[in-house]
Scaffold this active site. Structure first.
Site, PDB file in Angstrom:
ATOM      1  CD  GLN A  50      -3.382  -5.416   8.355  1.00 59.17           C
ATOM      2  OE1 GLN A  50      -4.062  -6.409   8.593  1.00 59.17           O
ATOM      3  NE2 GLN A  50      -2.746  -4.740   9.296  1.00 59.17           N
ATOM      4  CB  CYS A 105      -3.961  -1.621  13.263  1.00 55.50           C
ATOM      5  SG  CYS A 105      -3.954  -2.139  11.546  1.00 55.50           S
ATOM      6  CD  GLU A 148      -7.089  -8.405  11.109  1.00 58.32           C
ATOM      7  OE1 GLU A 148      -6.676  -8.030   9.985  1.00 58.32           O
ATOM      8  OE2 GLU A 148      -6.566  -8.005  12.162  1.00 58.32           O
ATOM      9  CG  HIS A 151      -7.414  -4.277   7.740  1.00 53.57           C
ATOM     10  ND1 HIS A 151      -6.720  -3.106   7.499  1.00 53.57           N
ATOM     11  CD2 HIS A 151      -7.092  -4.642   8.996  1.00 53.57           C
ATOM     12  CE1 HIS A 151      -6.024  -2.783   8.566  1.00 53.57           C
ATOM     13  NE2 HIS A 151      -6.225  -3.691   9.498  1.00 53.57           N
TER      14      HIS A 151
END
Length: 196
Positions: A50, A105, A148, A151
């Site tokens: 991210q 998110c 998470e 991700h």
């Protein structure tokens, strides 16, 4: 230093992440910047992809949930101090009956949907000092970790939605990738029109 959060549609969010080694350059600073970025955006978790780093690293701070009246006293006490760094994490077991929770998110602002996940996980990971851990997590903390963890596996919470829900939010996702969204934190949009 506050980093721009990568928006939906950027290929880095789908990349296969690589293991982090103890000689990774400026890892302490990367972690510090990620916490600063997450807090600036009012998040409770942030994964390295991210912030444009395709590595197996994410952070979690569940303390905002300590006031959540839906949690038991025991859960509130646990989340009130839960702040962790997860390096090279692997979920080795998920168990229990799936339950729905409304997830959002930082890379997909203004989209919140119910996502079903199992309530208990067993995970192996390393902390910021590369000390190995094997722990069981449950409830809201497990959910934040699962989000998470997805991700670093190239998975977004929107991937877990029904085909109908995906169709209903498609135009929102396209607009997010173009930067057509109201946010109060720094972001990088993959399909934003360049200013001339």
């Amino acid at each position: 230093m506050i980093l721009p959060i990568i928006a939906y549609g950027d290929p880095v969010l789908r990349k296969e992440t690589v293991e982090v080694t103890p000689d990774y350059p400026n890892l302490d600073k990367v972690i510090e910047n990620m916490f600063e970025t997450m807090y600036e955006a009012h998040g409770i978790g942030l994964a390295a992809p991210q912030v444009n780093l395709p590595i197996r690293l994410f952070i979690v701070d569940a303390t905002p949930f300590e006031e959540d009246e839906d949690l038991s006293d025991e859960e509130q006490k646990f989340v009130s101090t839960f702040k962790r760094v997860f390096i090279n994490a692997r979920i080795i077991e998920e168990s229990g009956d799936e339950w729905a929770f409304n997830e959002g998110c930082l890379s997909i602002p203004d989209v919140r949907e119910d996502v079903f996940r199992q309530p208990d996980i067993v995970m192996e990971y390393q902390d910021e000092n590369f000390k190995k851990h094997k722990e069981t997590f449950s409830g809201i903390v497990a959910r934040i970790i699962q989000h998470e963890y997805d991700h670093i596996e190239g998975i977004l919470f929107t991937d877990k939605l029904s085909p109908l829900k995906k169709r209903l939010i498609k135009s929102k996702l396209i607009n997010i990738s173009k930067g057509k969204v109201g946010i109060d934190y720094k972001m990088k949009f993959p399909n934003a029109k360049k200013k001339r």
